[in-house]
Design a protein around this motif. Structure first.
Motif, PDB file in Angstrom:
ATOM      1  N   THR A   1       0.938  -1.193   0.125  1.00 15.18           N
ATOM      2  CA  THR A   1       0.017  -0.075  -0.055  1.00 15.18           C
ATOM      3  C   THR A   1       0.855   1.439  -0.061  1.00 15.18           C
ATOM      4  OG1 THR A   1      -1.800  -1.357   1.301  1.00 15.18           O
ATOM      5  CG2 THR A   1      -1.957   1.209   1.309  1.00 15.18           C
TER       6      THR A   1
ATOM      7  N   TYR B   1       0.789   5.566   0.039  1.00 18.42           N
ATOM      8  CA  TYR B   1      -0.076   6.718   0.318  1.00 18.42           C
ATOM      9  C   TYR B   1       0.654   7.943  -0.188  1.00 18.42           C
ATOM     10  CZ  TYR B   1      -1.804   3.484   3.838  1.00 18.42           C
ATOM     11  OH  TYR B   1      -2.299   2.300   4.435  1.00 18.42           O
ATOM     12  N   ASN B   2      -0.313   8.578  -0.875  1.00 14.14           N
ATOM     13  CA  ASN B   2       0.296   9.874  -1.651  1.00 14.14           C
ATOM     14  C   ASN B   2      -0.713  10.942  -1.085  1.00 14.14           C
ATOM     15  OD1 ASN B   2      -1.689   9.171  -3.124  1.00 14.14           O
ATOM     16  ND2 ASN B   2      -0.510   8.836  -4.969  1.00 14.14           N
TER      17      ASN B   2
ATOM     18  N   GLY C   1      -5.612  12.960   0.875  1.00 11.93           N
ATOM     19  CA  GLY C   1      -4.766  12.102   0.404  1.00 11.93           C
ATOM     20  C   GLY C   1      -5.384  10.658  -0.175  1.00 11.93           C
ATOM     21  N   SER C   2      -4.560   9.905  -0.919  1.00 11.79           N
ATOM     22  CA  SER C   2      -5.202   8.565  -1.226  1.00 11.79           C
ATOM     23  C   SER C   2      -4.156   7.286  -1.032  1.00 11.79           C
ATOM     24  CB  SER C   2      -5.525   8.850  -2.944  1.00 11.79           C
ATOM     25  OG  SER C   2      -4.450   8.852  -3.790  1.00 11.79           O
ATOM     26  N   SER C   3      -4.657   6.195  -1.248  1.00 10.63           N
ATOM     27  CA  SER C   3      -3.893   5.032  -1.084  1.00 10.63           C
ATOM     28  C   SER C   3      -3.937   4.150  -2.223  1.00 10.63           C
ATOM     29  CB  SER C   3      -3.903   4.565   0.261  1.00 10.63           C
ATOM     30  OG  SER C   3      -5.347   4.159   0.270  1.00 10.63           O
TER      31      SER C   3
ATOM     32  N   THR D   1      -3.277  -0.018  -3.322  1.00  8.15           N
ATOM     33  CA  THR D   1      -2.930  -1.270  -2.802  1.00  8.15           C
ATOM     34  C   THR D   1      -2.691  -1.945  -4.012  1.00  8.15           C
ATOM     35  OG1 THR D   1      -3.925  -0.986  -0.902  1.00  8.15           O
ATOM     36  CG2 THR D   1      -3.319  -3.211  -1.374  1.00  8.15           C
TER      37      THR D   1
END
Length: 178
Positions: free
Chosen positions: A93, A95-96, A112-114, A116
């Motif tokens: 995963t 994260y950004n 933000g979003s992730s 996976t």
């Protein structure tokens, strides 16, 4: 960032292929100095017949190097080798984005979003069992597990590395080779 993480994962998995996990166990009452010959009770089946033959040839070579002689039947020890494979998965995963307000102490919103990513790979395990032919009791077991590479050359190298490590301290009571 994703490309770097993927490259690191690929290096870790390829490192696993070159350094198999090996476990051995032996009957402490077995007298390995009395064993001079061996016969095949079961050769590996399934998968590539070329890999199966390389495993048999590799075990033969290592036992020969230890002073044992292959007998078509009736050896002091019966050898059985098996190969098992299973699929494993890892989840990565990433994260950004930024989070406004830190840990919520400013009352801001996280923006933000992730992502996976699922990585599926095969793990191969070679199991080698040895039995005293007279008593039919197990005297030694060795297992070598590693990620299965995707090219024949790397599979062959993984088989050799696994066998080298498996038989490094064989027979029991001998020091491992450096």
């Amino acid at each position: 960032m994703k490309a770097l993480a993927t490259a690191v994962l690929a290096m870790v998995l390829s490192a696993c292929a070159s350094t198999p996990t090996v476990h051995t166990d032996a009957d402490p009452s077995a007298n390995f100095s009395s064993y001079r010959t061996y016969s095949w009770a079961a050769k590996p089946t399934g998968g590539s017949p070329l890999v199966q033959q390389r495993i048999v040839d590799g075990i033969d070579a290592r036992l020969r190097a230890k002073g044992w002689t292959l007998s078509p039947s009736g050896g002091d020890v019966a050898v059985a080798a098996h190969v098992a494979t299973s699929q494993k998965q890892t989840l990565d995963t990433f994260y950004n984005g930024t989070a406004m307000g830190g840990w919520g102490w400013r009352g801001g919103m996280a923006m933000g979003s992730s992502t996976t990513t699922v990585h599926t790979y095969d793990v191969g395990t070679l199991i080698v069992d040895m039995f005293d032919a007279k008593t039919q009791q197990a005297v030694w077991r060795g297992t070598a597990s590693s990620t299965v590479p995707d090219s024949p050359e790397k599979v062959n190298a993984a088989v050799e590395a696994g066998l080298d490590k498996l038989f490094a301290a064989f027979p029991p009571g001998t020091a491992a080779s450096p």
